[in-house]
Design an enzyme around this catalytic site. Structure first.
Site, PDB file in Angstrom:
ATOM      1  N   ARG A  91      -1.482  -1.306 -18.191  1.00  0.00           N
ATOM      2  CA  ARG A  91      -2.190  -1.696 -16.964  1.00  0.00           C
ATOM      3  C   ARG A  91      -2.860  -3.044 -17.149  1.00  0.00           C
ATOM      4  O   ARG A  91      -2.931  -3.852 -16.220  1.00  0.00           O
ATOM      5  CB  ARG A  91      -3.241  -0.639 -16.624  1.00  0.00           C
ATOM      6  CG  ARG A  91      -2.662   0.536 -15.891  1.00  0.00           C
ATOM      7  CD  ARG A  91      -3.711   1.576 -15.629  1.00  0.00           C
ATOM      8  NE  ARG A  91      -4.681   1.096 -14.632  1.00  0.00           N
ATOM      9  CZ  ARG A  91      -5.238   1.872 -13.732  1.00  0.00           C
ATOM     10  NH1 ARG A  91      -4.950   3.136 -13.676  1.00  0.00           N
ATOM     11  NH2 ARG A  91      -6.101   1.394 -12.876  1.00  0.00           N
ATOM     12  N   ASP A 151      -8.624   5.833   0.679  1.00  0.00           N
ATOM     13  CA  ASP A 151      -8.997   7.101   0.032  1.00  0.00           C
ATOM     14  C   ASP A 151      -9.968   7.869   0.937  1.00  0.00           C
ATOM     15  O   ASP A 151      -9.892   9.097   1.058  1.00  0.00           O
ATOM     16  CB  ASP A 151      -9.674   6.827  -1.321  1.00  0.00           C
ATOM     17  CG  ASP A 151      -8.965   5.735  -2.087  1.00  0.00           C
ATOM     18  OD1 ASP A 151      -8.339   6.011  -3.101  1.00  0.00           O
ATOM     19  OD2 ASP A 151      -9.014   4.564  -1.635  1.00  0.00           O
ATOM     20  N   ARG A 154      -8.097   9.427   3.726  1.00  0.00           N
ATOM     21  CA  ARG A 154      -7.391  10.626   3.235  1.00  0.00           C
ATOM     22  C   ARG A 154      -8.369  11.787   3.125  1.00  0.00           C
ATOM     23  O   ARG A 154      -8.062  12.919   3.499  1.00  0.00           O
ATOM     24  CB  ARG A 154      -6.772  10.344   1.860  1.00  0.00           C
ATOM     25  CG  ARG A 154      -5.551   9.435   1.915  1.00  0.00           C
ATOM     26  CD  ARG A 154      -5.097   8.992   0.530  1.00  0.00           C
ATOM     27  NE  ARG A 154      -3.866   8.219   0.583  1.00  0.00           N
ATOM     28  CZ  ARG A 154      -3.513   7.310  -0.311  1.00  0.00           C
ATOM     29  NH1 ARG A 154      -4.288   7.037  -1.344  1.00  0.00           N
ATOM     30  NH2 ARG A 154      -2.373   6.653  -0.195  1.00  0.00           N
ATOM     31  N   HIS A 178     -11.097   2.034  -6.778  1.00  0.00           N
ATOM     32  CA  HIS A 178      -9.914   2.569  -6.109  1.00  0.00           C
ATOM     33  C   HIS A 178      -8.963   2.924  -7.253  1.00  0.00           C
ATOM     34  O   HIS A 178      -8.199   2.093  -7.723  1.00  0.00           O
ATOM     35  CB  HIS A 178      -9.301   1.517  -5.169  1.00  0.00           C
ATOM     36  CG  HIS A 178      -7.937   1.888  -4.672  1.00  0.00           C
ATOM     37  ND1 HIS A 178      -7.709   2.978  -3.874  1.00  0.00           N
ATOM     38  CD2 HIS A 178      -6.721   1.323  -4.868  1.00  0.00           C
ATOM     39  CE1 HIS A 178      -6.419   3.064  -3.599  1.00  0.00           C
ATOM     40  NE2 HIS A 178      -5.794   2.070  -4.202  1.00  0.00           N
TER      41      HIS A 178
HETATM   42  P1  NAD Z   1       6.149  -5.623  -3.076  1.00  0.00           P
HETATM   43  O1  NAD Z   1       6.742  -5.845  -4.421  1.00  0.00           O
HETATM   44  O2  NAD Z   1       6.957  -4.966  -2.008  1.00  0.00           O
HETATM   45  O3  NAD Z   1       5.629  -7.029  -2.498  1.00  0.00           O
HETATM   46  C1  NAD Z   1       4.979  -7.996  -3.251  1.00  0.00           C
HETATM   47  C2  NAD Z   1       5.261  -9.336  -2.605  1.00  0.00           C
HETATM   48  O4  NAD Z   1       4.471 -10.322  -3.299  1.00  0.00           O
HETATM   49  C3  NAD Z   1       6.739  -9.773  -2.708  1.00  0.00           C
HETATM   50  O5  NAD Z   1       7.218 -10.120  -1.422  1.00  0.00           O
HETATM   51  C4  NAD Z   1       6.686 -10.972  -3.651  1.00  0.00           C
HETATM   52  O6  NAD Z   1       7.676 -11.951  -3.363  1.00  0.00           O
HETATM   53  C5  NAD Z   1       5.280 -11.497  -3.386  1.00  0.00           C
HETATM   54  N1  NAD Z   1       4.779 -12.349  -4.468  1.00  0.00           N
HETATM   55  C6  NAD Z   1       4.863 -12.131  -5.814  1.00  0.00           C
HETATM   56  N2  NAD Z   1       4.302 -13.165  -6.480  1.00  0.00           N
HETATM   57  C7  NAD Z   1       3.855 -14.043  -5.534  1.00  0.00           C
HETATM   58  C8  NAD Z   1       3.180 -15.288  -5.601  1.00  0.00           C
HETATM   59  N3  NAD Z   1       2.857 -15.854  -6.781  1.00  0.00           N
HETATM   60  N4  NAD Z   1       2.874 -15.910  -4.453  1.00  0.00           N
HETATM   61  C9  NAD Z   1       3.200 -15.356  -3.248  1.00  0.00           C
HETATM   62  N5  NAD Z   1       3.840 -14.182  -3.134  1.00  0.00           N
HETATM   63  C10 NAD Z   1       4.161 -13.530  -4.260  1.00  0.00           C
HETATM   64  O7  NAD Z   1       4.803  -4.796  -3.332  1.00  0.00           O
HETATM   65  P2  NAD Z   1       4.004  -3.916  -2.254  1.00  0.00           P
HETATM   66  O8  NAD Z   1       4.513  -2.521  -2.276  1.00  0.00           O
HETATM   67  O9  NAD Z   1       3.950  -4.676  -0.990  1.00  0.00           O
HETATM   68  O10 NAD Z   1       2.553  -3.877  -2.940  1.00  0.00           O
HETATM   69  C11 NAD Z   1       1.753  -5.044  -2.977  1.00  0.00           C
HETATM   70  C12 NAD Z   1       0.440  -4.758  -3.693  1.00  0.00           C
HETATM   71  O11 NAD Z   1      -0.342  -3.849  -2.922  1.00  0.00           O
HETATM   72  C13 NAD Z   1       0.622  -4.077  -5.066  1.00  0.00           C
HETATM   73  O12 NAD Z   1      -0.300  -4.657  -5.982  1.00  0.00           O
HETATM   74  C14 NAD Z   1       0.259  -2.635  -4.789  1.00  0.00           C
HETATM   75  O13 NAD Z   1      -0.194  -1.958  -5.939  1.00  0.00           O
HETATM   76  C15 NAD Z   1      -0.841  -2.830  -3.773  1.00  0.00           C
HETATM   77  N6  NAD Z   1      -1.233  -1.640  -2.995  1.00  0.00           N
HETATM   78  C16 NAD Z   1      -2.546  -1.479  -2.772  1.00  0.00           C
HETATM   79  C17 NAD Z   1      -3.020  -0.371  -2.087  1.00  0.00           C
HETATM   80  C18 NAD Z   1      -4.504  -0.219  -1.870  1.00  0.00           C
HETATM   81  O14 NAD Z   1      -4.999   0.856  -1.452  1.00  0.00           O
HETATM   82  N7  NAD Z   1      -5.271  -1.248  -2.123  1.00  0.00           N
HETATM   83  C19 NAD Z   1      -2.111   0.587  -1.605  1.00  0.00           C
HETATM   84  C20 NAD Z   1      -0.749   0.376  -1.831  1.00  0.00           C
HETATM   85  C21 NAD Z   1      -0.326  -0.737  -2.545  1.00  0.00           C
END
Ligand code: NAD
Length: 323
Positions: A91, A151, A154, A178
């Site tokens: 992580r 959360d 939920r 979170h």
């Molecule tokens: P994903 O892989 O589908 O999308 C990530 C996007 O970021 C891609 O389109 C990629 O091209 C882009 N990216 C990567 N590096 C980049 C950069 N340097 N500059 C600009 N764009 C860049 O991932 P996802 O499923 O959309 O998840 C995105 C994030 O959201 C993850 O970190 C995930 O853990 C998080 N997330 C958070 C919660 C929450 O409750 N906060 C819930 C679900 C997911």
């Protein structure tokens, strides 16, 4: 006639980013939406796809793939960009790679002259929000993360089902990180203005069954665990979670753009509240056009304060790990 446009710049057009964008369009939350991604072709394709839905939308919206320069006059820059965990990657290593991603984003956003509010969803969201605050040099009130907003939603949904009460009348929060150390301060969980713990006790008393209260308390514990495990369960079933978080982000966006003073559990910087300082964690906050107007400090029991402190320690250690 209105001339000022509500403008959102979205960085990261993956599953989370586009679920949010789709939700913004369907709920007519802003007037202008810029899509930015390291994969420019993807951002362009997503903009085209959304634009083709405009004929069916409730009102018009300007949607286009852009660059960091377009953040200059945005009200909100929303970041969901990130890299996925590699097999066997720790992580902390993932966190370091996402910190590098954020360096490549925050610097050009601030250079554009952006003077609005940052909303961060990338995980680990509390640490990434703190990194955004440090890198941008923004006042901490103008930097917020999605924290435990999802959360908490939920939790209210599950409690509503258990207690047979509309979730909108359930006032209970998930606070802290979170992640694994998040928890529910049950002393502060209410249905309308009645404490849920009191309701459980009352029902047990009415049935005359002494075991009943224990069963209710065990059930609350089960619900808390279900909330904590929800993301793991969804990821196991469909590899990622995105609709719920997209809607949570939309709700926060509405609170900011509508200057609503709504209470939402976002990740905000603690400045002495809850006995914590400098760390970003999920707590109920009053959100309006200026970002976090106020952190609401709940009167936690001593045990709940200890759990909150332990959660903040975890977040502090993660943050120190990326320095
Ligand atoms: P994903 O892989 O589908 O999308 C990530 C996007 O970021 C891609 O389109 C990629 O091209 C882009 N990216 C990567 N590096 C980049 C950069 N340097 N500059 C600009 N764009 C860049 O991932 P996802 O499923 O959309 O998840 C995105 C994030 O959201 C993850 O970190 C995930 O853990 C998080 N997330 C958070 C919660 C929450 O409750 N906060 C819930 C679900 C997911």
């Amino acid at each position: 006639m209105r001339v000022d446009k509500r403008k959102v710049a979205l960085v990261g057009c993956g599953m989370v980013g586009m679920s949010y964008a789709y939700c913004l369009l369907n709920q007519t939350v802003c007037d202008e939406l810029v899509l930015i991604d390291a994969n420019e072709k993807k951002a362009m394709g997503e903009a085209m796809d959304l634009n083709h839905g405009l004929a069916f939308a409730a009102s018009n919206m300007e949607i286009y793939a852009g660059t960091y320069g377009d953040c200059r006059d945005a009200d909100l820059v929303v970041i969901c960009a990130g890299v996925a965990q590699k097999p066997g990657e720790s992580r902390l290593d993932l966190l370091k790679r996402n910190a590098a991603v954020f360096r490549s984003i925050i610097e050009p956003v601030t250079r554009s002259g952006f003077s609005g509010i940052f909303l961060v969803a990338t995980n680990p969201v509390d640490v990434m929000t703190r990194i955004t605050c440090v890198l941008s040099g923004f006042n901490s009130g103008r930097v917020l993360g999605t924290g435990t907003a999802l959360d908490t939603a939920r939790l209210r949904y599950l409690l509503g089902g258990y207690l047979h009460v509309d979730p909108r009348n359930v006032h209970a929060y998930v606070i802290g990180e979170h992640g694994d150390s998040e928890f529910v301060p049950w002393s502060q969980a209410m249905v309308a203005t009645r404490p849920i713990l009191e309701l459980c006790r009352e029902e047990a008393g009415a049935s005359g069954n002494v075991e009943e209260e224990k069963i209710s308390l065990d059930k609350l514990g089960e619900i808390e665990e279900q909330v904590r495990m929800a993301a793991y369960q969804i990821i196991d079933a469909k590899q990622a979670t995105y609709y719920g978080i997209g809607m949570a982000m939309t709700r926060i966006t509405k609170a900011v753009l509508g200057d609503e003073n709504s209470v939402l559990t976002v990740s905000a910087m603690l400045k002495g509240g809850y006995g914590q300082r400098d760390v970003f964690a999920g707590v109920p906050c009053v959100i309006n056009g200026s970002g976090v107007r106020r952190i609401l400090e709940l009167p936690l029991t001593e045990e709940e304060r200890d759990r909150f402190a332990a959660s903040c320690r975890t977040l502090q250690e993660s943050f120190e790990g990326v320095l």
